[in-house]
Design an enzyme around this catalytic site. Structure first.
Site, PDB file in Angstrom:
ATOM      1  N   LYS A  47     115.370  41.377  39.227  1.00 39.28           N
ATOM      2  CA  LYS A  47     115.226  41.052  40.649  1.00 39.28           C
ATOM      3  C   LYS A  47     114.058  41.823  41.265  1.00 39.28           C
ATOM      4  O   LYS A  47     113.568  42.792  40.673  1.00 39.28           O
ATOM      5  CB  LYS A  47     116.532  41.380  41.392  1.00 39.28           C
ATOM      6  CG  LYS A  47     116.945  42.834  41.297  1.00 39.28           C
ATOM      7  CD  LYS A  47     118.384  43.032  41.738  1.00 39.28           C
ATOM      8  CE  LYS A  47     118.763  44.502  41.647  1.00 39.28           C
ATOM      9  NZ  LYS A  47     120.187  44.714  41.939  1.00 39.28           N
ATOM     10  N   ARG A 145     130.636  44.520  49.116  1.00 42.12           N
ATOM     11  CA  ARG A 145     129.386  43.786  49.353  1.00 42.12           C
ATOM     12  C   ARG A 145     129.685  42.295  49.227  1.00 42.12           C
ATOM     13  O   ARG A 145     129.932  41.650  50.223  1.00 42.12           O
ATOM     14  CB  ARG A 145     128.309  44.254  48.362  1.00 42.12           C
ATOM     15  CG  ARG A 145     126.922  43.808  48.712  1.00 42.12           C
ATOM     16  CD  ARG A 145     125.831  44.552  47.967  1.00 42.12           C
ATOM     17  NE  ARG A 145     125.840  44.328  46.522  1.00 42.12           N
ATOM     18  CZ  ARG A 145     124.938  44.864  45.679  1.00 42.12           C
ATOM     19  NH1 ARG A 145     123.980  45.647  46.155  1.00 42.12           N
ATOM     20  NH2 ARG A 145     125.000  44.634  44.394  1.00 42.12           N
ATOM     21  N   HIS A 174     130.820  45.505  40.440  1.00 41.13           N
ATOM     22  CA  HIS A 174     129.651  46.372  40.612  1.00 41.13           C
ATOM     23  C   HIS A 174     130.055  47.728  41.174  1.00 41.13           C
ATOM     24  O   HIS A 174     130.848  47.803  42.105  1.00 41.13           O
ATOM     25  CB  HIS A 174     128.648  45.690  41.546  1.00 41.13           C
ATOM     26  CG  HIS A 174     127.325  46.376  41.625  1.00 41.13           C
ATOM     27  ND1 HIS A 174     126.525  46.580  40.526  1.00 41.13           N
ATOM     28  CD2 HIS A 174     126.658  46.903  42.680  1.00 41.13           C
ATOM     29  CE1 HIS A 174     125.409  47.209  40.904  1.00 41.13           C
ATOM     30  NE2 HIS A 174     125.470  47.418  42.195  1.00 41.13           N
ATOM     31  N   ARG A 231     124.430  45.701  32.614  1.00 47.04           N
ATOM     32  CA  ARG A 231     123.348  45.170  33.440  1.00 47.04           C
ATOM     33  C   ARG A 231     122.334  46.289  33.690  1.00 47.04           C
ATOM     34  O   ARG A 231     122.527  47.136  34.567  1.00 47.04           O
ATOM     35  CB  ARG A 231     123.901  44.637  34.769  1.00 47.04           C
ATOM     36  CG  ARG A 231     124.949  43.533  34.610  1.00 47.04           C
ATOM     37  CD  ARG A 231     125.276  42.870  35.932  1.00 47.04           C
ATOM     38  NE  ARG A 231     125.749  43.795  36.948  1.00 47.04           N
ATOM     39  CZ  ARG A 231     127.033  44.111  37.148  1.00 47.04           C
ATOM     40  NH1 ARG A 231     127.984  43.563  36.399  1.00 47.04           N
ATOM     41  NH2 ARG A 231     127.364  44.965  38.101  1.00 47.04           N
ATOM     42  N   TYR A 275      93.880  58.134  61.831  1.00 46.47           N
ATOM     43  CA  TYR A 275      94.580  57.764  63.070  1.00 46.47           C
ATOM     44  C   TYR A 275      95.440  58.914  63.598  1.00 46.47           C
ATOM     45  O   TYR A 275      96.121  59.592  62.844  1.00 46.47           O
ATOM     46  CB  TYR A 275      95.530  56.587  62.810  1.00 46.47           C
ATOM     47  CG  TYR A 275      94.861  55.278  62.510  1.00 46.47           C
ATOM     48  CD1 TYR A 275      93.995  54.676  63.429  1.00 46.47           C
ATOM     49  CD2 TYR A 275      95.120  54.616  61.313  1.00 46.47           C
ATOM     50  CE1 TYR A 275      93.407  53.453  63.148  1.00 46.47           C
ATOM     51  CE2 TYR A 275      94.542  53.384  61.032  1.00 46.47           C
ATOM     52  CZ  TYR A 275      93.678  52.812  61.965  1.00 46.47           C
ATOM     53  OH  TYR A 275      93.110  51.606  61.681  1.00 46.47           O
ATOM     54  N   CYS A 322      96.551  54.849  56.041  1.00 45.58           N
ATOM     55  CA  CYS A 322      96.229  53.627  56.775  1.00 45.58           C
ATOM     56  C   CYS A 322      96.753  52.410  56.018  1.00 45.58           C
ATOM     57  O   CYS A 322      97.316  52.536  54.940  1.00 45.58           O
ATOM     58  CB  CYS A 322      94.719  53.496  56.965  1.00 45.58           C
ATOM     59  SG  CYS A 322      93.925  54.969  57.634  1.00 45.58           S
ATOM     60  N   MET A 323      96.523  51.218  56.577  1.00 41.36           N
ATOM     61  CA  MET A 323      97.014  50.007  55.924  1.00 41.36           C
ATOM     62  C   MET A 323      96.336  49.778  54.577  1.00 41.36           C
ATOM     63  O   MET A 323      96.992  49.402  53.601  1.00 41.36           O
ATOM     64  CB  MET A 323      96.780  48.795  56.836  1.00 41.36           C
ATOM     65  CG  MET A 323      97.421  47.528  56.303  1.00 41.36           C
ATOM     66  SD  MET A 323      97.050  46.082  57.301  1.00 41.36           S
ATOM     67  CE  MET A 323      97.950  46.440  58.812  1.00 41.36           C
ATOM     68  N   ASP A 324      95.020  50.041  54.533  1.00 42.28           N
ATOM     69  CA  ASP A 324      94.258  49.693  53.329  1.00 42.28           C
ATOM     70  C   ASP A 324      93.529  50.872  52.710  1.00 42.28           C
ATOM     71  O   ASP A 324      92.819  50.694  51.719  1.00 42.28           O
ATOM     72  CB  ASP A 324      93.220  48.622  53.675  1.00 42.28           C
ATOM     73  CG  ASP A 324      93.805  47.532  54.540  1.00 42.28           C
ATOM     74  OD1 ASP A 324      94.770  46.893  54.092  1.00 42.28           O
ATOM     75  OD2 ASP A 324      93.323  47.362  55.682  1.00 42.28           O
TER      76      ASP A 324
HETATM   77  C1  LIG Z   1     120.585  45.643  40.976  1.00 46.07           C
HETATM   78  C2  LIG Z   1     121.839  45.424  40.250  1.00 46.07           C
HETATM   79  C3  LIG Z   1     122.050  45.984  38.988  1.00 46.07           C
HETATM   80  C4  LIG Z   1     121.094  46.961  38.341  1.00 46.07           C
HETATM   81  O1  LIG Z   1     121.234  48.231  38.925  1.00 46.07           O
HETATM   82  P1  LIG Z   1     120.434  49.496  38.377  1.00 46.07           P
HETATM   83  O2  LIG Z   1     120.999  50.637  39.096  1.00 46.07           O
HETATM   84  O3  LIG Z   1     119.000  49.250  38.732  1.00 46.07           O
HETATM   85  O4  LIG Z   1     120.638  49.533  36.901  1.00 46.07           O
HETATM   86  C5  LIG Z   1     123.207  45.635  38.326  1.00 46.07           C
HETATM   87  N1  LIG Z   1     124.115  44.816  38.881  1.00 46.07           N
HETATM   88  C6  LIG Z   1     123.954  44.270  40.108  1.00 46.07           C
HETATM   89  C7  LIG Z   1     125.006  43.375  40.660  1.00 46.07           C
HETATM   90  C8  LIG Z   1     122.821  44.568  40.837  1.00 46.07           C
HETATM   91  O5  LIG Z   1     122.666  44.041  42.058  1.00 46.07           O
END
Ligand SMILES: *Cc1c(COP(=O)(O)O)cnc(C)c1O
Length: 388
Positions: A47, A145, A174, A231, A275, A322-324
């Site tokens: 992701k 969540r 999770h 995961r 700035y 700065c931005m850039d």
């Molecule tokens: C982002 C995410 C992970 C990975 O988490 P890490 O801490 O980066 O290993 C695993 N499961 C779910 C549901 C997530 O949203």
């Protein structure tokens, strides 16, 4: 030497600022995780542009390594993978919204069923299209969540039995605190998940083939949570999820962020820089300008604290970022236009390094955000090795 013959530039980068992604490091990290969790398998979490490393190139690399599953947050990320020709199974971790289900099914993406209504919605859409939807059930064991609460999960599991157009391939939860030193909360969540899984035994049913719960923190600290698959997110990219987590598996950062000196000047005493005129030197000093800024994702909140590496030495970023562009005080030392500047990563010659943790501390955030904040204006270069 950092960019070699095998360097592939995604967009023919001419900008002196870029991110180098070391594919060999991704391989080593992936293999280290695989070895540690076997016989559990590994889902690579991709992701947020693969934590800043580039969604499609990282996915393609993971496929060559034989990854079991890919995980993304949103439907759009899954579609990008399919459009790039990725055939590996892809689980979309986020919630389904509006009328997205047909798009999931058309792209052969695995859906997360996070409520009874959504499960029924998936079932209906699949029925209409005459296909079977591949689904992973999401159980909330304490993150609050998305997902069905562990204490009402049996209703979800009963409903599944009536959904003929749904194939429940997986079930997952999770952790909220698996990267903490104190694992009592994580262990409670694990116990709740196991209680939910007991439903299958009570009903004489076999469990879904992919039960999964462990993120990086739990991969490192809670082997009893590895189930059929883990995961792996931030660890895959060689960064640990917290400062206090036990580093039971060795991984190395897979990315460096570099730029070059674009301007050199001498600044007179008491002549403020940038700035807001927040910084000035009380003696004559040399200041160089680097063409990168918060518009690339280099945190402005790190102003006055950040450091960069030039010619193997760390120097402070001075004045507001700065931005850039940003300015670096090199004191009375030497630097030339076009000298390499390391914002994040290692200097090949001296081994001086700036870590995600360093930047996170300067910016008041966590390493995850340091990586995901590097935005698409910064070209990614894919190197077979770190060249060191
Ligand atoms: C982002 C995410 C992970 C990975 O988490 P890490 O801490 O980066 O290993 C695993 N499961 C779910 C549901 C997530 O949203």
């Amino acid at each position: 030497m950092h960019i070699n013959q095998s360097t592939i530039s995604e967009n023919g980068a001419v900008r002196p600022t870029n991110v180098e992604v070391y594919l060999d490091r991704l391989t080593e990290n992936f293999r280290a995780i695989e070895r540690a969790v076997a016989p559990s398998r590994v889902m690579a979490i991709l992701k947020a542009n693969a934590y800043g490393h580039g969604l499609v190139p990282v996915a393609q690399h993971m496929v060559t390594l034989g990854v079991a599953y890919l995980g993304v947050a949103f439907l759009e990320e899954g579609i990008l993978l399919r459009e790039a020709g990725i055939k590996a199974p892809v689980l979309v971790l986020g919630g389904i919204i509006g009328n997205q289900v047909p798009l999931f099914l058309q792209h052969d993406l695995t859906l997360t069923a996070s409520s009874i209504e959504k499960l029924q919605q998936i079932n209906q859409a699949a029925q209409q299209l005459g296909v079977k939807a591949k689904v992973h059930l999401k159980i909330d064991t304490g993150m609050e969540r998305i997902g069905v609460h562990y204490y009402s999960a049996h209703t979800l599991l009963e409903t599944v039995l009536q959904c003929n157009s749904v194939e429940v391939e997986g079930i997952y939860s999770h952790f909220a605190n698996a990267d903490a030193a104190d694992l009592s909360s994580a262990k409670l969540q694990l116990e709740r998940f196991n209680q939910v899984l007991a439903f299958y035994e009570q009903r004489g049913l076999s469990q879904p083939s992919l039960r999964h719960m462990a993120n990086s923190g739990a991969i490192l600290q809670l082997p009893e949570s590895h189930f059929d698959m883990v995961r792996a997110g931030i660890m895959l990219y060689g960064v640990y999820p917290s400062n206090e987590v036990r580093q039971t598996i060795q991984v190395q950062p897979a990315l460096a962020w570099k730029s070059r000196v674009v301007y050199f000047k001498v600044v007179q005493p008491n002549h403020p820089v940038s700035y807001g005129s927040t910084w000035q030197s009380d003696k004559m000093t040399r200041v160089v300008t680097i063409p990168v800024g918060y518009g690339d994702g280099y945190f402005r909140t790190a102003s006055g604290r950040a450091e960069v590496i030039i010619r193997g030495k760390r120097y402070p970023v001075v004045g507001r970022i700065c931005m850039d562009q940003l300015m670096v005080n090199i004191g009375w030392e030497t630097a030339y236009n076009n000298d390499e500047v390391v914002l994040l990563g290692e200097d090949g010659e001296t081994g001086a390094a700036i870590s995600c943790e360093d930047i996170a501390e300067w910016a008041g955030t966590i390493p995850y955000e340091v990586l995901t904040n590097i935005n698409t204006r910064v070209p990614r270069l894919y190197c077979s090795s770190s060249g060191e």
